[in-house]
Design an enzyme around this catalytic site. Sequence first.
Site, PDB file in Angstrom:
ATOM      1  N   HIS A  18       0.856  -1.186   0.000  1.00  0.00           N
ATOM      2  CA  HIS A  18       0.000   0.000   0.000  1.00  0.00           C
ATOM      3  C   HIS A  18       0.897   1.242   0.000  1.00  0.00           C
ATOM      4  O   HIS A  18       1.993   1.217   0.551  1.00  0.00           O
ATOM      5  CB  HIS A  18      -0.854   0.061   1.286  1.00  0.00           C
ATOM      6  CG  HIS A  18      -2.166  -0.650   1.220  1.00  0.00           C
ATOM      7  ND1 HIS A  18      -2.731  -1.253   2.317  1.00  0.00           N
ATOM      8  CD2 HIS A  18      -3.053  -0.820   0.207  1.00  0.00           C
ATOM      9  CE1 HIS A  18      -3.901  -1.777   1.982  1.00  0.00           C
ATOM     10  NE2 HIS A  18      -4.116  -1.535   0.701  1.00  0.00           N
ATOM     11  N   CYS A  28      -2.992   3.439   9.075  1.00  0.00           N
ATOM     12  CA  CYS A  28      -4.092   2.663   8.499  1.00  0.00           C
ATOM     13  C   CYS A  28      -5.148   2.300   9.538  1.00  0.00           C
ATOM     14  O   CYS A  28      -6.210   1.800   9.176  1.00  0.00           O
ATOM     15  CB  CYS A  28      -3.622   1.478   7.683  1.00  0.00           C
ATOM     16  SG  CYS A  28      -2.414   0.443   8.426  1.00  0.00           S
TER      17      CYS A  28
END
Length: 307
Positions: free
Chosen positions: A199, A295
């Site tokens: 990511h 996150c």
Amino acid sequence: MEASSNLASKNQHQHVTKDTEKRITPTLVACRPTWFDVHYKINPWMRPLEWEKNSGTLSEKAGTGWEKMRHAFEKLGFTVLLVEPAQGLPDLVFTANAAVVLDGRVLLSRFRFQERQGEEAHFKTFFEDLLKQGTVKEVASLPEGLAQEGAGDCIWDPVRKLFWAGHGPRSDQRATTYIREFFGREVVPLSLSTTEFYHLDVSMCPLSKGHVMYYPGAFSEASQRAIEERVGPELVLPLNREDADLFALNAVNFGDKIVMSACTKDLEQKLNDLGYEIVRVPVEVFNLAGGSAWCLILRLDLESNTA
Ligand code: ARG
């Protein structure tokens, strides 16, 4: 849903800044790790066997670490809205992956892997409730068949007023074009070339004074050059593998504070010298699922017209 009415009313409260410009109260979405575990593996950090051996202690650590993180954000002035945890959806705690949000407009994610696709409906209901309460202005979906994992792969740079958008392991390159059209803002697509740095939010972190921390090894050569050219030699902060492995890039910058779980002494010193202060939050147990501070939250208050 725990996004209760008292939070909605708190959220209507606005304060006025020096220049009399109205700003939204800093607000973020998080999800208590009640059902967090590691029982599948969709990125190389995930270690289901290690989790299984020690699940009691690790769950407890996740709970206490997460609470401390929540308090740290509240202390910084954030209103924390809570998504209800759901059994069988352990990665729901990673709310950054729920959507891309700017100016109160919510673009819901579509997950690459079936293991996380069950989260989509859950987040949709949550945001539609926020829409009814007036906490967000719009909730939209990506075209079917287009994978995009929210703020995990799309990071607003408040200094350059653009999105940095990762593609490859989790998000489709075509999604970066869609994001540009949807938000009407510049989007810099960046190709993520490894499975470890799957990511963008474990690979890069733009900061409030214009610096951009990133791990060069996460990106294709062309994307490394794109970052270096855009940011310029004075402001790029390439990190070494050690800091990348500590999830130092998965950090939340708010003003001069950088909320993160760990980094090397060298990096801390460098950031201090540049005028940033690190706020440590003990969420390293989430590294076992491939995540850390950034996150575990999703900011709802980002605006395109403010730095
Ligand atoms: N286990 C999760 C996954 O692989 C971790 C996600 C962490 N989120 C993030 N934005 N990096 O999808």
